[in-house]
Design a protein around this motif. Sequence first.
Motif, PDB file in Angstrom:
ATOM      1  N   MET A 214      -3.329   6.980  -1.843  1.00  0.00           N
ATOM      2  CA  MET A 214      -4.187   6.131  -1.024  1.00  0.00           C
ATOM      3  C   MET A 214      -3.497   5.777   0.276  1.00  0.00           C
ATOM      4  O   MET A 214      -2.303   5.512   0.292  1.00  0.00           O
ATOM      5  CB  MET A 214      -4.554   4.862  -1.766  1.00  0.00           C
ATOM      6  N   LYS A 215      -4.270   5.771   1.340  1.00  0.00           N
ATOM      7  CA  LYS A 215      -3.739   5.344   2.630  1.00  0.00           C
ATOM      8  C   LYS A 215      -3.404   3.864   2.551  1.00  0.00           C
ATOM      9  O   LYS A 215      -3.867   3.148   1.682  1.00  0.00           O
ATOM     10  CB  LYS A 215      -4.770   5.584   3.727  1.00  0.00           C
ATOM     11  N   ALA A 216      -2.632   3.402   3.512  1.00  0.00           N
ATOM     12  CA  ALA A 216      -2.241   1.993   3.530  1.00  0.00           C
ATOM     13  C   ALA A 216      -3.461   1.085   3.678  1.00  0.00           C
ATOM     14  O   ALA A 216      -4.393   1.390   4.415  1.00  0.00           O
ATOM     15  CB  ALA A 216      -1.270   1.742   4.673  1.00  0.00           C
ATOM     16  N   LEU A 217      -3.442  -0.008   2.953  1.00  0.00           N
ATOM     17  CA  LEU A 217      -4.489  -1.019   3.068  1.00  0.00           C
ATOM     18  C   LEU A 217      -4.335  -1.705   4.428  1.00  0.00           C
ATOM     19  O   LEU A 217      -3.226  -2.062   4.823  1.00  0.00           O
ATOM     20  CB  LEU A 217      -4.325  -2.040   1.938  1.00  0.00           C
ATOM     21  N   PRO A 218      -5.423  -1.879   5.173  1.00  0.00           N
ATOM     22  CA  PRO A 218      -5.312  -2.483   6.506  1.00  0.00           C
ATOM     23  C   PRO A 218      -5.068  -3.993   6.431  1.00  0.00           C
ATOM     24  O   PRO A 218      -5.980  -4.804   6.590  1.00  0.00           O
ATOM     25  CB  PRO A 218      -6.660  -2.158   7.149  1.00  0.00           C
ATOM     26  N   VAL A 219      -3.827  -4.368   6.181  1.00  0.00           N
ATOM     27  CA  VAL A 219      -3.468  -5.778   6.038  1.00  0.00           C
ATOM     28  C   VAL A 219      -3.327  -6.398   7.428  1.00  0.00           C
ATOM     29  O   VAL A 219      -2.664  -5.822   8.296  1.00  0.00           O
ATOM     30  CB  VAL A 219      -2.147  -5.911   5.251  1.00  0.00           C
ATOM     31  N   PRO A 220      -3.956  -7.558   7.669  1.00  0.00           N
ATOM     32  CA  PRO A 220      -3.822  -8.209   8.977  1.00  0.00           C
ATOM     33  C   PRO A 220      -2.368  -8.527   9.302  1.00  0.00           C
ATOM     34  O   PRO A 220      -1.541  -8.701   8.399  1.00  0.00           O
ATOM     35  CB  PRO A 220      -4.639  -9.502   8.811  1.00  0.00           C
ATOM     36  N   PRO A 221      -2.034  -8.606  10.601  1.00  0.00           N
ATOM     37  CA  PRO A 221      -0.653  -8.905  11.006  1.00  0.00           C
ATOM     38  C   PRO A 221      -0.156 -10.212  10.391  1.00  0.00           C
ATOM     39  O   PRO A 221      -0.923 -11.153  10.204  1.00  0.00           O
ATOM     40  CB  PRO A 221      -0.741  -9.026  12.524  1.00  0.00           C
ATOM     41  N   ASN A 222       1.129 -10.256  10.081  1.00  0.00           N
ATOM     42  CA  ASN A 222       1.806 -11.444   9.536  1.00  0.00           C
ATOM     43  C   ASN A 222       1.316 -11.856   8.154  1.00  0.00           C
ATOM     44  O   ASN A 222       1.485 -13.004   7.754  1.00  0.00           O
ATOM     45  CB  ASN A 222       1.682 -12.629  10.498  1.00  0.00           C
ATOM     46  N   MET A 223       0.677 -10.928   7.439  1.00  0.00           N
ATOM     47  CA  MET A 223       0.235 -11.225   6.078  1.00  0.00           C
ATOM     48  C   MET A 223       0.850 -10.233   5.109  1.00  0.00           C
ATOM     49  O   MET A 223       1.168  -9.106   5.478  1.00  0.00           O
ATOM     50  CB  MET A 223      -1.299 -11.164   5.965  1.00  0.00           C
ATOM     51  N   GLY A 224       1.022 -10.663   3.882  1.00  0.00           N
ATOM     52  CA  GLY A 224       1.480  -9.787   2.818  1.00  0.00           C
ATOM     53  C   GLY A 224       0.329  -9.493   1.869  1.00  0.00           C
ATOM     54  O   GLY A 224      -0.694 -10.176   1.895  1.00  0.00           O
ATOM     55  N   ALA A 225       0.502  -8.477   1.019  1.00  0.00           N
ATOM     56  CA  ALA A 225      -0.576  -8.082   0.106  1.00  0.00           C
ATOM     57  C   ALA A 225      -0.017  -7.817  -1.277  1.00  0.00           C
ATOM     58  O   ALA A 225       0.861  -6.984  -1.447  1.00  0.00           O
ATOM     59  CB  ALA A 225      -1.275  -6.838   0.631  1.00  0.00           C
ATOM     60  N   LEU A 226      -0.513  -8.538  -2.258  1.00  0.00           N
ATOM     61  CA  LEU A 226      -0.167  -8.305  -3.656  1.00  0.00           C
ATOM     62  C   LEU A 226      -1.259  -7.424  -4.250  1.00  0.00           C
ATOM     63  O   LEU A 226      -2.400  -7.866  -4.417  1.00  0.00           O
ATOM     64  CB  LEU A 226      -0.086  -9.628  -4.421  1.00  0.00           C
ATOM     65  N   VAL A 227      -0.934  -6.170  -4.542  1.00  0.00           N
ATOM     66  CA  VAL A 227      -1.910  -5.225  -5.091  1.00  0.00           C
ATOM     67  C   VAL A 227      -1.973  -5.395  -6.607  1.00  0.00           C
ATOM     68  O   VAL A 227      -0.945  -5.432  -7.281  1.00  0.00           O
ATOM     69  CB  VAL A 227      -1.542  -3.773  -4.723  1.00  0.00           C
TER      70      VAL A 227
END
Length: 195
Positions: A108-121
Amino acid sequence: MRILKPMLAFVLLSSWSLAHSPRMVSEGVHLSTNTAYKIPDANTSWALYAKLPSKGTEWYGFELKAGQTLYVSMTVPQISGLENFAPSFAIIGQGLNPSKLEPMPSGMKALPVPPNMGALVVPPTTARLEVHGGHGYWVRQSATIKAPLDGTYFVAVFHSASKAGKYVLAPGQKEVFINEGRASSAEINTYFAKP
């Protein structure tokens, strides 16, 4: 007295369907952070009936205070053709601990996470079947976090192989009956009638 007993049984059997505040989510509308479906209260137990488009990511947004607990779970309706449909979701926000971040599913391509945010998948787990309100649901996964900072958070729903399918996102745990905007039994039955 005989009349009251069946009525009481009906109320008890239908209580799960009243526990969540069910909403129908418009298909193909909430495909970015700018058009995210707004969840008015992340503590309330919502049941958001949606369909994930192929090659799409659906976004849900809400406000959290630092230290506030967020619970999110996902189920897939028991509909023929969705037996193996297993989407993932990510909880996205400022201040999430990078050491707890999980990699995106392979391919999967990278999830488009907004700047300065982290992502718990949160990837899907082996499904177990539950029946509520006369409908079957494959329970896929859940996650609980404490918000590290005040601010806007998102849940992004996606499929690692870009498959389309139906799911029910259920953020929050406080059982509140909210009538305004509530999905009707007829709408939920129609949702289950087609893949």
